[in-house]
Design a protein around this motif. Structure first.
Motif, PDB file in Angstrom:
ATOM      1  N   UNK A  37      59.383 -40.108  65.799  1.00  0.00           N
ATOM      2  CA  UNK A  37      58.164 -41.489  65.172  1.00  0.00           C
ATOM      3  C   UNK A  37      57.724 -41.118  63.736  1.00  0.00           C
ATOM      4  N   UNK A  38      58.506 -42.259  63.138  1.00  0.00           N
ATOM      5  CA  UNK A  38      57.474 -42.211  61.948  1.00  0.00           C
ATOM      6  C   UNK A  38      56.150 -42.183  61.219  1.00  0.00           C
ATOM      7  N   UNK A  39      55.689 -42.113  60.568  1.00  0.00           N
ATOM      8  CA  UNK A  39      53.818 -41.541  60.837  1.00  0.00           C
ATOM      9  C   UNK A  39      53.195 -41.779  61.917  1.00  0.00           C
ATOM     10  N   UNK A  40      54.069 -40.189  62.866  1.00  0.00           N
ATOM     11  CA  UNK A  40      53.428 -39.906  63.960  1.00  0.00           C
ATOM     12  C   UNK A  40      51.929 -39.553  63.942  1.00  0.00           C
ATOM     13  N   UNK A  41      51.960 -38.356  62.353  1.00  0.00           N
ATOM     14  CA  UNK A  41      50.890 -38.030  62.609  1.00  0.00           C
ATOM     15  C   UNK A  41      49.772 -39.189  62.358  1.00  0.00           C
ATOM     16  N   UNK A  42      49.657 -40.156  61.315  1.00  0.00           N
ATOM     17  CA  UNK A  42      48.422 -40.964  61.516  1.00  0.00           C
ATOM     18  C   UNK A  42      48.536 -41.437  62.164  1.00  0.00           C
ATOM     19  N   UNK A  43      49.742 -41.765  63.314  1.00  0.00           N
ATOM     20  CA  UNK A  43      49.067 -42.444  64.800  1.00  0.00           C
ATOM     21  C   UNK A  43      48.678 -41.724  65.785  1.00  0.00           C
ATOM     22  N   UNK A  44      48.600 -40.413  65.974  1.00  0.00           N
ATOM     23  CA  UNK A  44      48.018 -39.896  66.598  1.00  0.00           C
ATOM     24  C   UNK A  44      47.168 -39.818  66.231  1.00  0.00           C
ATOM     25  N   UNK A  45      46.641 -39.206  65.160  1.00  0.00           N
ATOM     26  CA  UNK A  45      44.999 -39.398  64.468  1.00  0.00           C
ATOM     27  C   UNK A  45      44.317 -40.583  65.073  1.00  0.00           C
ATOM     28  N   UNK A  46      44.864 -41.733  65.128  1.00  0.00           N
ATOM     29  CA  UNK A  46      44.206 -43.045  64.661  1.00  0.00           C
ATOM     30  C   UNK A  46      43.920 -43.162  66.821  1.00  0.00           C
ATOM     31  N   UNK A  47      44.599 -42.473  67.551  1.00  0.00           N
ATOM     32  CA  UNK A  47      44.512 -42.285  69.100  1.00  0.00           C
ATOM     33  C   UNK A  47      43.461 -41.476  68.995  1.00  0.00           C
ATOM     34  N   UNK A  48      42.925 -39.870  68.914  1.00  0.00           N
ATOM     35  CA  UNK A  48      42.802 -38.960  69.014  1.00  0.00           C
ATOM     36  C   UNK A  48      40.926 -39.524  68.609  1.00  0.00           C
ATOM     37  N   UNK A  49      41.141 -40.612  67.315  1.00  0.00           N
ATOM     38  CA  UNK A  49      39.237 -41.292  66.605  1.00  0.00           C
ATOM     39  C   UNK A  49      38.960 -42.110  67.708  1.00  0.00           C
ATOM     40  N   UNK A  50      39.814 -42.814  68.328  1.00  0.00           N
ATOM     41  CA  UNK A  50      39.595 -44.195  69.382  1.00  0.00           C
ATOM     42  C   UNK A  50      39.475 -43.164  70.927  1.00  0.00           C
ATOM     43  N   UNK A  51      40.151 -42.117  71.005  1.00  0.00           N
ATOM     44  CA  UNK A  51      39.724 -41.499  72.813  1.00  0.00           C
ATOM     45  C   UNK A  51      38.068 -40.396  71.943  1.00  0.00           C
ATOM     46  N   UNK A  52      37.753 -40.325  70.324  1.00  0.00           N
ATOM     47  CA  UNK A  52      36.292 -39.689  70.584  1.00  0.00           C
ATOM     48  C   UNK A  52      35.832 -40.964  70.593  1.00  0.00           C
ATOM     49  N   UNK A  53      35.688 -41.937  69.982  1.00  0.00           N
ATOM     50  CA  UNK A  53      34.932 -43.048  70.241  1.00  0.00           C
ATOM     51  C   UNK A  53      34.540 -43.926  71.591  1.00  0.00           C
ATOM     52  N   UNK A  54      35.658 -44.225  72.851  1.00  0.00           N
ATOM     53  CA  UNK A  54      35.134 -43.880  73.592  1.00  0.00           C
ATOM     54  C   UNK A  54      34.672 -43.655  74.557  1.00  0.00           C
ATOM     55  N   UNK A  55      34.578 -43.585  76.061  1.00  0.00           N
ATOM     56  CA  UNK A  55      33.769 -42.869  76.926  1.00  0.00           C
ATOM     57  C   UNK A  55      35.246 -43.041  77.881  1.00  0.00           C
ATOM     58  N   UNK A  56      35.198 -44.709  78.161  1.00  0.00           N
ATOM     59  CA  UNK A  56      36.876 -44.544  79.027  1.00  0.00           C
ATOM     60  C   UNK A  56      37.397 -46.223  78.733  1.00  0.00           C
ATOM     61  N   UNK A  57      38.655 -46.303  79.323  1.00  0.00           N
ATOM     62  CA  UNK A  57      39.891 -46.750  78.654  1.00  0.00           C
ATOM     63  C   UNK A  57      39.716 -47.629  79.916  1.00  0.00           C
ATOM     64  N   UNK A  58      40.221 -48.523  80.873  1.00  0.00           N
ATOM     65  CA  UNK A  58      41.278 -49.981  81.411  1.00  0.00           C
ATOM     66  C   UNK A  58      42.329 -50.163  80.446  1.00  0.00           C
ATOM     67  N   UNK A  59      43.385 -49.824  81.325  1.00  0.00           N
ATOM     68  CA  UNK A  59      43.993 -51.086  80.660  1.00  0.00           C
ATOM     69  C   UNK A  59      45.410 -51.574  81.253  1.00  0.00           C
ATOM     70  N   UNK A  60      45.367 -52.930  80.874  1.00  0.00           N
ATOM     71  CA  UNK A  60      46.279 -53.630  81.974  1.00  0.00           C
ATOM     72  C   UNK A  60      47.989 -54.231  81.428  1.00  0.00           C
ATOM     73  N   UNK A  61      49.062 -53.790  82.045  1.00  0.00           N
ATOM     74  CA  UNK A  61      50.344 -53.899  81.199  1.00  0.00           C
ATOM     75  C   UNK A  61      50.977 -55.230  81.946  1.00  0.00           C
ATOM     76  N   UNK A  62      52.304 -55.835  81.386  1.00  0.00           N
ATOM     77  CA  UNK A  62      52.485 -56.974  81.581  1.00  0.00           C
ATOM     78  C   UNK A  62      53.899 -56.819  81.509  1.00  0.00           C
TER      79      UNK A  62
END
Length: 86
Positions: A1-26
């Motif tokens: 994935x091009x730019x994977x390191x930046x995307x990974x950092x973005x996801x890590x920051x999101x997990x540090x900021x929030x306690x839990x997640x609910x996902x609905x996918x269709x």
């Protein structure tokens, strides 16, 4: 994935900021051509902040996943828009 390191950092920051997640996918569309494919999905994400006083944050959008089959199965090689996760 091009730019994977930046995307990974973005996801890590999101997990540090929030306690839990609910996902609905269709899944709305799936196409393939040999060893490549595209998945379109309606995505709803509810994020619960770590702060006790804050209200959950809700996001809704359409995500596009580009996938490719490799030696160990299918892999996501691109996600758009990546900004959905920031």
């Amino acid at each position: 994935m091009v730019g994977y390191a930046n995307f990974q950092n973005q996801i890590v920051a999101m997990f540090e900021q929030y306690d839990s997640f609910r996902v609905h996918l269709r899944l709305t569309q799936i196409t393939s051509d040999g060893d490549t494919g595209v998945v379109l999905a309606e995505f709803q994400l509810e994020e619960t902040p770590r702060s006790q006083d804050a209200q959950p944050v809700r996001k809704t959008g359409q995500l596009r996943f580009e996938i490719r089959r490799g030696k160990r199965g299918w892999r996501i090689v691109e996600v758009k828009p990546r900004s959905f996760f920031s």
